[in-house]
Design a protein around this motif. Structure first.
Motif, PDB file in Angstrom:
ATOM      1  N   TRP A  15      -6.568   0.893   2.038  1.00  0.00           N
ATOM      2  CA  TRP A  15      -6.078   0.553   3.376  1.00  0.00           C
ATOM      3  C   TRP A  15      -6.142   1.813   4.236  1.00  0.00           C
ATOM      4  O   TRP A  15      -5.523   2.823   3.919  1.00  0.00           O
ATOM      5  CB  TRP A  15      -4.639   0.035   3.309  1.00  0.00           C
ATOM      6  CG  TRP A  15      -4.503  -1.190   2.461  1.00  0.00           C
ATOM      7  CD1 TRP A  15      -4.480  -1.253   1.097  1.00  0.00           C
ATOM      8  CD2 TRP A  15      -4.381  -2.534   2.915  1.00  0.00           C
ATOM      9  NE1 TRP A  15      -4.355  -2.549   0.658  1.00  0.00           N
ATOM     10  CE2 TRP A  15      -4.285  -3.365   1.764  1.00  0.00           C
ATOM     11  CE3 TRP A  15      -4.314  -3.123   4.182  1.00  0.00           C
ATOM     12  CZ2 TRP A  15      -4.142  -4.741   1.838  1.00  0.00           C
ATOM     13  CZ3 TRP A  15      -4.175  -4.497   4.256  1.00  0.00           C
ATOM     14  CH2 TRP A  15      -4.096  -5.292   3.110  1.00  0.00           C
TER      15      TRP A  15
ATOM     16  N   PRO B 185       0.816  -1.218   0.000  1.00  0.00           N
ATOM     17  CA  PRO B 185       0.000   0.000   0.000  1.00  0.00           C
ATOM     18  C   PRO B 185       0.849   1.267   0.000  1.00  0.00           C
ATOM     19  O   PRO B 185       1.858   1.353   0.695  1.00  0.00           O
ATOM     20  CB  PRO B 185      -0.801  -0.128   1.313  1.00  0.00           C
ATOM     21  CG  PRO B 185      -0.860  -1.600   1.567  1.00  0.00           C
ATOM     22  CD  PRO B 185       0.443  -2.140   1.088  1.00  0.00           C
TER      23      PRO B 185
ATOM     24  N   SER C 256      -5.516   3.604   7.913  1.00  0.00           N
ATOM     25  CA  SER C 256      -4.845   3.554   9.213  1.00  0.00           C
ATOM     26  C   SER C 256      -5.185   4.816   9.991  1.00  0.00           C
ATOM     27  O   SER C 256      -5.954   5.666   9.520  1.00  0.00           O
ATOM     28  CB  SER C 256      -3.330   3.458   9.026  1.00  0.00           C
ATOM     29  OG  SER C 256      -2.819   4.652   8.457  1.00  0.00           O
TER      30      SER C 256
END
Length: 494
Positions: A382, A347, A384
């Motif tokens: 993705w 990613p 976070s």
């Protein structure tokens, strides 16, 4: 006793549970009617509660493991079912047959809810092999009694709106037209008069433009009692949000439980080491799992863990063709983005991606490119605590990486032949050694490209690359881009 039988409502429930255990659909699994030595039409009549020949009735039950057919049949004499209460199946020949179907209960329930609520247009999206067509076939098994006409159209070749209109009108026993306006009026009249289910499978495969999807959008604006279902690998223009008349659903991979059922049907016990890792590697893609299992069984004797340890993916030719068709329609910016993601192999954030583009592009434009790739089901997001990153789906990563290496090798061969560095496009715009790394993973694409070139040029490869480097001369940094870096690292090997 009459030589014909029909199933009772309780009997149909028993058969329904038996076929679900096998992962079969009610009428689209070819093996069912083939093993029962009958036809799809007869199997459909069985599910409708019509009387069929006793021998065929028994065979249909036996194929799904039911030997006590007496518990399925309604043995009392009743009048034949009035065929007017059931849909007329027209132009159904383009609908494919299914080998198996697993899971998707939530998706089917959602689709049934939309259909029942009178939704006029539904678009099902997802990456190639994810099961869009299979889902629609399973859905039709559940909702067919709600419609008078059911028509299935599969798109494999370029089709104009007028051709599609006449195709649909012919299926509805209507006359051909010579202009879109007249044909649309005639079609809408029929959709208003009769409750029709029209399936347009693979609507995005025939053209880069949105001509057909715009046409479907216009049909959904008219008041009618019918439903048009489209499947595509990318979100259509008219499905940004779900409304009462237009709805969109994006398919993801099968859950672990559903994928395990699929693998059991393919010959695994479900207890093999590495099965969950295999499912994750293929992101639950049903076609991907079906295509890789014979390879694991033949090459690795069914040892899934040993295959996983090879750290590679096997992409069958059928799935490769499906995904490559989609890649061939990408814009230049979209292709630049997926090549960078293939180089990184992990990613990457939007800001980091932006800094590596050779030509400065407006951030908003790059962001739109990422959104388009997401709409085409090619990216994984993705999230976070700090930032959002993007990567390619593993199957896409494999195909894009192979394409990147193949095209880069062809560029070098063209430069060698013509002595013209303008042929170096990928090597100009992309630094093939993952930026900031010197590990084996970071050098993977460079190493594979070098091995490919060595098979062409042998021991003379360093000299070939050196001659190409001389062609760079005193050209501007923008025209050279990453060429010099790529040529240098390609030539540095023992």
């Amino acid at each position: 006793m009459s030589n014909s039988l029909k199933a009772s409502s309780t009997g149909l429930e028993i058969v329904d549970k038996a076929r679900q255990r096998l992962g079969w659909t009610k009428t689209s699994t070819a093996r069912w009617w083939q093993d029962a030595h009958t036809s799809k039409a007869t199997l459909r009549r069985f599910w409708q509660g019509d009387r069929i020949q006793k021998e065929i009735f028994i065979s249909i039950c036996a194929v799904v493991g039911i030997t006590n057919w007496e518990n399925i049949a309604e043995l009392t004499d009743v009048n034949d079912v009035n065929i007017d209460n059931y849909p007329i199946y027209l132009d159904w020949y383009e609908a494919p047959n299914l080998e198996s179907f697993y899971g998707r209960n939530e998706e089917i329930l959602q689709l049934e809810t939309w259909v029942k609520a009178g939704c006029r247009s539904i678009n099902i999206t997802g990456i190639g092999g994810i099961g869009k067509t299979s889902l629609v076939l399973a859905l039709v098994d559940n909702i067919k009694s709600q419609f008078k006409f059911i028509i299935w159209k599969s798109f494999h070749y370029p089709t104009s709106i007028i051709d599609l209109l006449n195709n649909l009108l012919n299926a509805l026993n209507q006359k051909n037209v010579d202009n879109v306006q007249a044909g649309s009026f005639q079609l809408v009249q029929h959709l208003q008069k009769h409750r029709c289910l029209v399936i347009l499978d693979g609507i995005d495969t025939v053209s880069r433009n949105s001509e057909l999807s715009d046409f479907v959008q216009k049909l959904s604006l008219y008041r009618h009692q019918s439903c048009i279902i489209t499947t595509s690998r990318e979100k259509q223009n008219y499905t940004e949000v779900n409304t009462k008349t237009v709805a969109n659903i994006k398919l993801h991979g099968l859950s672990k439980t559903e994928a395990l059922e699929l693998l059991k049907c393919r010959g695994f016990t479900g207890k093999e080491l590495g099965l969950l890792a295999l499912i994750q590697l293929y992101r639950g893609n049903p076609l991907g799992l079906k295509l890789v299992t014979p390879f694991i069984q033949s090459v690795f004797a069914g040892n899934v863990a040993e295959f996983i340890n090879q750290n590679t993916l096997i992409v069958g030719e059928r799935l490769k063709i499906i995904i490559k068709q989609q890649l061939d329609k990408l814009s230049e910016l979209e292709r630049d983005i997926i090549y960078w993601l293939a180089i990184w192999q992990e990613p990457i954030s939007f800001s980091r991606l932006q800094t590596h583009l050779l030509i400065s592009v407006d951030p908003g434009t790059v962001l739109l490119g990422i959104v388009e790739l997401e709409n085409k089901s090619l990216l994984e997001r993705w999230v976070s605590d700090h930032e959002t990153s993007f990567s390619l789906q593993p199957l896409v990563m494999k195909i894009v990486t192979d394409e990147l290496i193949e095209n880069a090798a062809k560029e070098i061969q063209r430069v060698t032949k013509h002595q013209d560095i303008s042929h170096l496009q990928i090597l100009r715009t992309h630094w093939l050694l993952r930026p900031g790394t010197d590990d084996i993973t970071g050098e993977r694409i460079i190493n594979q490209l070098r091995e490919k070139l060595k098979r062409v040029y042998g021991v003379s490869l360093p000299q070939i690359l050196a001659k190409i480097s001389l062609l760079l001369g005193n050209k501007s940094p923008l025209s050279i881009g990453y060429m010099a870096c790529n040529l240098e690292v390609l030539g540095n090997y023992d």
